[in-house]
Design a protein around this motif. Structure first.
Motif, short mmCIF file in Angstrom:
data_model
loop_
_atom_site.label_atom_id
_atom_site.label_comp_id
_atom_site.label_asym_id
_atom_site.label_seq_id
_atom_site.Cartn_x
_atom_site.Cartn_y
_atom_site.Cartn_z
N ILE A 137 0.84 -1.20 0.00
CA ILE A 137 0.00 0.00 0.00
C ILE A 137 0.88 1.25 0.00
N PHE A 138 1.90 1.26 0.84
CA PHE A 138 2.80 2.41 0.93
C PHE A 138 3.43 2.69 -0.43
N LYS A 139 3.94 1.64 -1.07
CA LYS A 139 4.58 1.82 -2.38
C LYS A 139 3.61 2.41 -3.40
N GLN A 140 2.36 1.97 -3.33
CA GLN A 140 1.38 2.47 -4.29
C GLN A 140 0.97 3.90 -3.99
N VAL A 141 0.53 4.17 -2.76
CA VAL A 141 -0.08 5.48 -2.48
C VAL A 141 0.93 6.58 -2.16
N VAL A 142 2.10 6.22 -1.67
CA VAL A 142 3.11 7.24 -1.32
C VAL A 142 4.18 7.34 -2.40
N VAL A 143 4.76 6.21 -2.78
CA VAL A 143 5.88 6.23 -3.73
C VAL A 143 5.40 6.50 -5.15
N GLU A 144 4.43 5.71 -5.62
CA GLU A 144 4.00 5.82 -7.02
C GLU A 144 3.01 6.96 -7.26
N GLU A 145 1.94 6.99 -6.48
CA GLU A 145 0.87 7.96 -6.75
C GLU A 145 1.02 9.25 -5.95
N ASN A 146 1.71 9.21 -4.85
CA ASN A 146 1.89 10.36 -3.96
C ASN A 146 0.56 11.07 -3.70
N ILE A 147 -0.40 10.32 -3.15
CA ILE A 147 -1.75 10.87 -2.95
C ILE A 147 -1.83 11.90 -1.83
N PHE A 148 -0.80 11.95 -1.00
CA PHE A 148 -0.81 12.91 0.11
C PHE A 148 -0.24 14.22 -0.41
N ASP A 149 -1.10 15.18 -0.58
CA ASP A 149 -0.71 16.46 -1.19
C ASP A 149 -0.14 17.39 -0.12
N THR A 150 0.92 16.94 0.51
CA THR A 150 1.56 17.75 1.54
C THR A 150 3.06 17.72 1.37
N VAL A 151 3.70 18.73 1.89
CA VAL A 151 5.15 18.74 1.95
C VAL A 151 5.50 18.82 3.43
N ILE A 152 6.26 17.86 3.88
CA ILE A 152 6.63 17.78 5.28
C ILE A 152 8.12 18.11 5.39
N GLU A 153 8.46 18.91 6.38
CA GLU A 153 9.88 19.20 6.60
C GLU A 153 10.62 17.89 6.81
N SER A 154 11.72 17.76 6.13
CA SER A 154 12.48 16.52 6.16
C SER A 154 13.89 16.77 6.67
N TYR A 155 14.41 15.79 7.37
CA TYR A 155 15.80 15.86 7.80
C TYR A 155 16.76 15.60 6.64
N LEU A 156 16.26 14.97 5.60
CA LEU A 156 17.09 14.64 4.44
C LEU A 156 17.14 15.84 3.50
N LEU A 157 18.32 16.13 2.97
CA LEU A 157 18.45 17.24 2.04
C LEU A 157 17.91 16.88 0.66
N LYS A 158 18.00 15.63 0.30
CA LYS A 158 17.41 15.21 -0.97
C LYS A 158 16.92 13.79 -0.80
N HIS A 159 16.05 13.40 -1.68
CA HIS A 159 15.46 12.07 -1.60
C HIS A 159 16.42 11.03 -2.13
N TYR A 160 16.56 9.94 -1.39
CA TYR A 160 17.43 8.84 -1.81
C TYR A 160 16.58 7.66 -2.23
N ASP A 161 16.93 7.05 -3.34
CA ASP A 161 16.24 5.84 -3.79
C ASP A 161 17.11 4.63 -3.55
#
Length: 149
Positions: free
Chosen positions: A125-149
């Motif tokens: 579910i996480f892979k589908q709704v967060v990774v692929e579709e990104n259904i959560f239309d929010t930007v959350i402050e992150s400790y990471l400077l860039k996204h790592y795959d």
């Protein structure tokens, strides 16, 4: 790379970022603060959120912080976890959804389906709704400077 090695690398990267500190004089407080030329993490936010002793930051401290960011009480708890795949996904996508948001989402899904969703299903579910579709239309402050795959 297995998940434990991944989290070990994150701790090493955090420690490397801390080592980039240089003293900078702040005229307002008339004292020195540290500036960082970090590559992986928002060090200033980590220092603030975790009340870091900038004078005595070790790899062990970095491991503890990574465990906290990954939603574990300690590095030992992270190492003892039976499954780390969901923890890694939550860590990697912390700019899209936080742990509480994810827990509410899964609780709603379980209530709608009237069943408990096991870890494998939650990962899918996480892979589908967060990774692929990104259904959560929010930007959350992150400790990471860039996204790592």
């Amino acid at each position: 790379m297995n998940t434990i090695d991944y989290f070990k690398l994150q701790a090493k990267n955090l420690h490397r970022d801390f080592k980039t500190k240089t003293p900078v004089f702040d005229a307002v407080i008339k004292d020195y603060l540290y500036a960082y030329k970090s590559k992986y993490f928002d060090i200033e936010m980590i220092v603030s959120d975790f009340n870091i002793d900038e004078e005595n930051f070790s790899l062990m401290n970095a491991q503890h912080i990574i465990a906290k960011i990954a939603n574990f009480d300690s590095w030992a708890a992270l190492l003892k976890a039976s499954s780390l795949e969901l923890a890694k996904l939550l860590y990697d996508y912390q700019d899209r959804i936080d742990l509480i948001g994810w827990q509410f989402y899964i609780a709603d899904a379980q209530a709608m389906n009237e069943t408990k969703l096991d870890a494998e299903i939650q990962i899918d579910i996480f892979k589908q709704v967060v990774v692929e579709e990104n259904i959560f239309d929010t930007v959350i402050e992150s400790y990471l400077l860039k996204h790592y795959d």
